[in-house]
Design a protein around this motif. Sequence first.
Motif, PDB file in Angstrom:
ATOM      1  N   ILE A  48     -76.986 -32.351 -13.414  1.00 23.82           N
ATOM      2  CA  ILE A  48     -76.908 -33.345 -12.347  1.00 23.82           C
ATOM      3  C   ILE A  48     -77.871 -32.910 -11.251  1.00 23.82           C
ATOM      4  N   ALA A  49     -78.732 -33.812 -10.832  1.00 34.57           N
ATOM      5  CA  ALA A  49     -79.711 -33.487  -9.797  1.00 34.57           C
ATOM      6  C   ALA A  49     -79.655 -34.528  -8.686  1.00 34.57           C
ATOM      7  N   VAL A  50     -79.977 -34.086  -7.516  1.00 37.21           N
ATOM      8  CA  VAL A  50     -80.036 -34.981  -6.357  1.00 37.21           C
ATOM      9  C   VAL A  50     -81.204 -35.943  -6.537  1.00 37.21           C
ATOM     10  N   GLY A  51     -80.984 -37.203  -6.211  1.00 34.52           N
ATOM     11  CA  GLY A  51     -82.066 -38.180  -6.225  1.00 34.52           C
ATOM     12  C   GLY A  51     -82.228 -38.945  -7.525  1.00 34.52           C
ATOM     13  N   GLU A  52     -81.389 -38.682  -8.508  1.00 31.68           N
ATOM     14  CA  GLU A  52     -81.493 -39.399  -9.773  1.00 31.68           C
ATOM     15  C   GLU A  52     -81.092 -40.861  -9.604  1.00 31.68           C
ATOM     16  N   ASN A  53     -81.592 -41.700 -10.495  1.00 33.18           N
ATOM     17  CA  ASN A  53     -81.238 -43.112 -10.499  1.00 33.18           C
ATOM     18  C   ASN A  53     -79.751 -43.248 -10.852  1.00 33.18           C
ATOM     19  N   LEU A  54     -79.002 -43.945 -10.029  1.00 28.14           N
ATOM     20  CA  LEU A  54     -77.560 -44.092 -10.227  1.00 28.14           C
ATOM     21  C   LEU A  54     -77.181 -45.424 -10.871  1.00 28.14           C
ATOM     22  N   GLU A  55     -78.113 -46.340 -10.953  1.00 29.93           N
ATOM     23  CA  GLU A  55     -77.806 -47.686 -11.427  1.00 29.93           C
ATOM     24  C   GLU A  55     -77.313 -47.716 -12.869  1.00 29.93           C
ATOM     25  N   THR A  56     -77.736 -46.782 -13.685  1.00 29.66           N
ATOM     26  CA  THR A  56     -77.375 -46.807 -15.102  1.00 29.66           C
ATOM     27  C   THR A  56     -76.089 -46.046 -15.396  1.00 29.66           C
ATOM     28  N   VAL A  82     -68.786 -45.873 -13.801  1.00 24.45           N
ATOM     29  CA  VAL A  82     -67.893 -45.449 -12.727  1.00 24.45           C
ATOM     30  C   VAL A  82     -67.425 -44.021 -12.995  1.00 24.45           C
ATOM     31  N   ALA A  83     -67.056 -43.718 -14.229  1.00 21.05           N
ATOM     32  CA  ALA A  83     -66.592 -42.369 -14.578  1.00 21.05           C
ATOM     33  C   ALA A  83     -67.689 -41.331 -14.358  1.00 21.05           C
ATOM     34  N   GLU A  84     -68.905 -41.671 -14.709  1.00 20.21           N
ATOM     35  CA  GLU A  84     -70.026 -40.747 -14.506  1.00 20.21           C
ATOM     36  C   GLU A  84     -70.294 -40.522 -13.021  1.00 20.21           C
ATOM     37  N   LEU A  85     -70.177 -41.579 -12.232  1.00 18.28           N
ATOM     38  CA  LEU A  85     -70.362 -41.438 -10.787  1.00 18.28           C
ATOM     39  C   LEU A  85     -69.259 -40.577 -10.174  1.00 18.28           C
ATOM     40  N   GLU A  86     -68.023 -40.771 -10.635  1.00 15.38           N
ATOM     41  CA  GLU A  86     -66.916 -39.949 -10.144  1.00 15.38           C
ATOM     42  C   GLU A  86     -67.121 -38.483 -10.528  1.00 15.38           C
ATOM     43  N   HIS A  87     -67.643 -38.249 -11.729  1.00 11.17           N
ATOM     44  CA  HIS A  87     -67.935 -36.888 -12.172  1.00 11.17           C
ATOM     45  C   HIS A  87     -68.999 -36.257 -11.279  1.00 11.17           C
ATOM     46  N   ARG A  88     -70.018 -37.021 -10.934  1.00  7.33           N
ATOM     47  CA  ARG A  88     -71.084 -36.519 -10.053  1.00  7.33           C
ATOM     48  C   ARG A  88     -70.522 -36.157  -8.684  1.00  7.33           C
ATOM     49  N   ILE A  89     -69.656 -37.012  -8.156  1.00 10.07           N
ATOM     50  CA  ILE A  89     -69.049 -36.741  -6.853  1.00 10.07           C
ATOM     51  C   ILE A  89     -68.243 -35.451  -6.914  1.00 10.07           C
ATOM     52  N   ALA A 126     -67.695 -29.835  -5.419  1.00  9.31           N
ATOM     53  CA  ALA A 126     -67.473 -28.431  -5.770  1.00  9.31           C
ATOM     54  C   ALA A 126     -68.644 -27.568  -5.326  1.00  9.31           C
ATOM     55  N   GLU A 127     -69.853 -28.077  -5.481  1.00 10.22           N
ATOM     56  CA  GLU A 127     -71.037 -27.318  -5.072  1.00 10.22           C
ATOM     57  C   GLU A 127     -71.083 -27.176  -3.555  1.00 10.22           C
ATOM     58  N   ILE A 128     -70.715 -28.219  -2.828  1.00  6.87           N
ATOM     59  CA  ILE A 128     -70.678 -28.144  -1.357  1.00  6.87           C
ATOM     60  C   ILE A 128     -69.670 -27.087  -0.925  1.00  6.87           C
ATOM     61  N   GLU A 129     -68.507 -27.055  -1.571  1.00  4.80           N
ATOM     62  CA  GLU A 129     -67.489 -26.053  -1.238  1.00  4.80           C
ATOM     63  C   GLU A 129     -67.992 -24.646  -1.537  1.00  4.80           C
ATOM     64  N   ARG A 130     -68.700 -24.472  -2.646  1.00  5.16           N
ATOM     65  CA  ARG A 130     -69.243 -23.167  -3.021  1.00  5.16           C
ATOM     66  C   ARG A 130     -70.292 -22.699  -2.004  1.00  5.16           C
TER      67      ARG A 130
END
Length: 63
Positions: free
Chosen positions: A14-22, A25-32, A37-41
């Motif tokens: 998962i990388a910042v700036g990737e196209n989200l349109e494709t 909902v489950a994939e977007l929730e996984h990204r969040i 988790a990375e922000i907390e780390r």
Amino acid sequence: MDWDDVRPAAAKSIAVGENLETLSVAELEHRIAAFTAEIERVTAELGKKRAHETAAAALFKKT
């Protein structure tokens, strides 16, 4: 059957700036969840570094 055929697929990074349109909902929730988790780390590491910096400053503080 070859055992190489049953290997699990490599996890998609998962990388910042990737196209989200494709993404679903489950994939977007996984990204969040992954980014949260990375922000907390990173926040925890920042807290450790600030505490170390404060301790070092107090140790070398001239009175």
